[in-house]
Structure formats: structure tokens, C-alpha cells
Write an enzyme that holds these catalytic residues in place. Sequence first.
Site, PDB file in Angstrom:
ATOM      1  N   ASN A 278      -1.611  -7.366 -18.540  1.00  0.00           N
ATOM      2  CA  ASN A 278      -0.915  -8.664 -18.079  1.00  0.00           C
ATOM      3  C   ASN A 278      -1.596  -9.914 -18.544  1.00  0.00           C
ATOM      4  OD1 ASN A 278      -2.951  -9.331 -15.753  1.00  0.00           O
ATOM      5  ND2 ASN A 278      -2.596  -7.217 -15.363  1.00  0.00           N
TER       6      ASN A 278
ATOM      7  N   LYS B  17      -2.694  -3.056   3.748  1.00  0.00           N
ATOM      8  CA  LYS B  17      -4.256  -2.988   3.278  1.00  0.00           C
ATOM      9  C   LYS B  17      -5.264  -3.402   4.315  1.00  0.00           C
ATOM     10  CE  LYS B  17      -2.569  -3.075  -1.293  1.00  0.00           C
ATOM     11  NZ  LYS B  17      -3.045  -3.779  -2.788  1.00  0.00           N
TER      12      LYS B  17
ATOM     13  N   ASP C 178      -5.515   1.878  -6.355  1.00  0.00           N
ATOM     14  CA  ASP C 178      -5.408   0.642  -5.541  1.00  0.00           C
ATOM     15  C   ASP C 178      -6.717   0.252  -5.058  1.00  0.00           C
ATOM     16  OD1 ASP C 178      -4.891  -1.331  -3.794  1.00  0.00           O
ATOM     17  OD2 ASP C 178      -2.674  -0.744  -3.415  1.00  0.00           O
TER      18      ASP C 178
END
Length: 411
Positions: A213, A350, A311
Site C-alpha cells: 500500500n 479490538k 491482525d
Amino acid sequence: MDASALKGRRIIVGVGGGIAAYKACELVRELGRAGAEVRVAMTEAARQFVTPLTFQALSGHPVLTDYFDPSQEGNFGHLDLARWAEAFVVAPATADLLARLRAGMANDAVTTSLLAFRGPVVLAPAMNVAMWDNAMTQENVAALLSHKRFTMVGPGAGLLACGDVGEGRLADVPNIVAAVAARFSPGPLAGRRVLLTAGPTREFLDPVRFISNPSTGKMGLALAHAARSQGATVTLVLGPVGAVDRTGLEVVDVVSAEDMAREVLSRVEAADVFIATAAVSDWRPETRAPQKVKKGATPAPENLRLVRTPDVLAEASRRVAGQGHRPLLVGFAAETERVEEHAREKLERKGLDAIVANDVTAPGAGFGTETNRVTVLTRSGARQELQGSKDAVARGILDLLRTLPRPGQGG
């Protein structure tokens, strides 16, 4: 760093002979605005770039340029200057000046004053990237920094005055001011251990292709330097972003999401604050070819199969969930629509204490920019908008985080 630590402080700015000498003018001005009393010493080479009269006007005091000049020595000579000052800043610290400082030479107004000075010294190097990378320059820097009273800020990386690209730019003036202020105050984060992630990750398809990215790590680096300037011990787990200013940071270089997860999970339990700014790839190729995949190969690239990556933030949150005094957990949410809604959901899912949300499509925000516009949301329901340079936004985020109760303390 709170610049009020500079109020009433007596500071020498030693100006070396490089094109960055013009930035020393701004440094003198900003130190004065912070309440410091500033006096300037210049090398002969520095006078080829900026006149002593300029620094005299900015500091309000005569400038020391020639210790053989009876009128200068009689007014406020190099020994008087060294006895008067509480801190000494060398900006720009050129390759030549660093070499002479290391050798203990005293052949101009700057080196003579510094040799007689006993207090803290902040070096702000600036030079061509090849000169900075030269092994002799690095040896000189290492030798100077081996003395506890010497610290360094910069150099930064980017386009240099000579047209080359790389490390060698004088650190930004606010960062130099913060480094000087840090010598007088332990800072609000003194004794705190801050762990950050920054930059992108790369998930390789074969040795020459990867999924990634546009993240440049600028926001995470701004936070890392802001935390360091406020006295924190900072560890930065950094994806591939190229040459950056690593001054005062413990930097752990990683490439993939798995690399980042491994390094974070081995450190997060010892941290007081964990801030996850990295743009971690959500997927990776199921297999990685050992050699470059050629056109027409089987299977064809359009049949690429992806699997989820770790993650990092969620795994770190689970790792510390049972701790009595777990770290403060802060996430980032780079969104393109329903920004606050998605950020709030991520915060809850989270188990975070705060999340920094920004619309990466908005003008003046997002990847690769020098500025940012964010909204900080906290578990307690607080909401604060911040915008400006990424350094300013970083300081605003840390100011807000310091108001949050430590996990386990309630509130």
C-alpha cells in the site's frame, strides 16, 4: 516537548559552514520565542553563507566570529561564552566541524567555545549524503555520542541542496528546539515505554513482486519522535519506508505482516503504550514462488489465491488482555467512507482505549502527505478533531492520550 522548559535558559548556537546555515537563523529566532537567551558563534565558513549581522539582529547580541579580535574577546569572548551558557547547539554540524570537534581542535570561534564548554551539547548534522555515509564521519559521530553530554537530532532524509537524495538534511527547526528543551526537562513521558508500528508491509508473490500500500510511515514516525522528545523510551517496528530519521529511537525493521506481528508480540507486554499506525496488508499470497513468475506461466497470475495475514493490533490486544497493568492500546483507522462509524466499530472489536480515524481521500490527509486531519475517539466516548502538520497532529494525539486513565485504574 514543552518548549517552556527553555524559558530563561542560556543557549549558544554554533553555526557551521554549510548551505543549511540559513536555517540556523530560524533556530535562533524560535529559541528566542521560547524564552531562551541566545548567543551565536560562527565558523569562518559559516560567514560565507550568512552574515554575523543577521544573527546579531535575531539574537540581540554581538556574534563571536574571531577570538583573535580584541574587541570581540573584550566584549564577550569564547571563555566567557562557554562559562555563561547552559546548553550548546551546533547547527549545522558539517562533516568538517564534526571531525574537528571529535579531535578536540580549537581553531575557530565555535570549536574553541565548545572545547571550553562543560554542559550538554546538541548536534544537528547537515551535509551531502555521501559525506554523511562516509565511514569516517560515522566514526566521528559515534565517538562524540559516546560522551553522555552529547546528543544528536537528525539528519533528515530527502532532496538535498546539491540535488542528491538521501540522509543529510538539517533536522526541522521544531525538532531541534525540542531536542534542546529535552536537555532541561525530563518530559511528561519520562520513564514510559512506547511501542509503535509504522509504514506498510509487503507480502511477496515471488522475489520481485509484492502486495502493499502507499504508506510512507510519516505519521508513525512523527508520533515516535514526539514521544521521544517528551522523554519516552521508544521502540518503532517499521515497515519498508526507505531512509528516515532514526535519532533516539530503537528501530526494528520488518517487511511482512508476519514479521511485524512477531516483533510486536514479543514486546507489547513490556510496553506502557502501544500505538499501531502501520498500514498492515490484510492479505498475502497463499504461496510464494521461489523464482520470478514469467508471463505465460501456469498457474497464471489471474488465478492468484490470497489468505489473511495476522491482525497485529487484535493479536496484541488479546495478548495483554489479562494483564493487571496492560499497555494503553491505540489504533489507527484509514477509511474512505463512514469514517467514524468504521473506526468506532474497530475500537470496540479490538478492545482498544483510543483510535485515530482519518479519511485518506480528504485533501491534506492520508498517505504520503506532510499534513493530516484526524478524529480521535476514545473508549470513554471522548472525541477530538486534530489537523495540521503531522508533527503537530502527533503532539495533539499524545496530549490527548496523557489525559486517559491508565488501563486497570478505572475512570
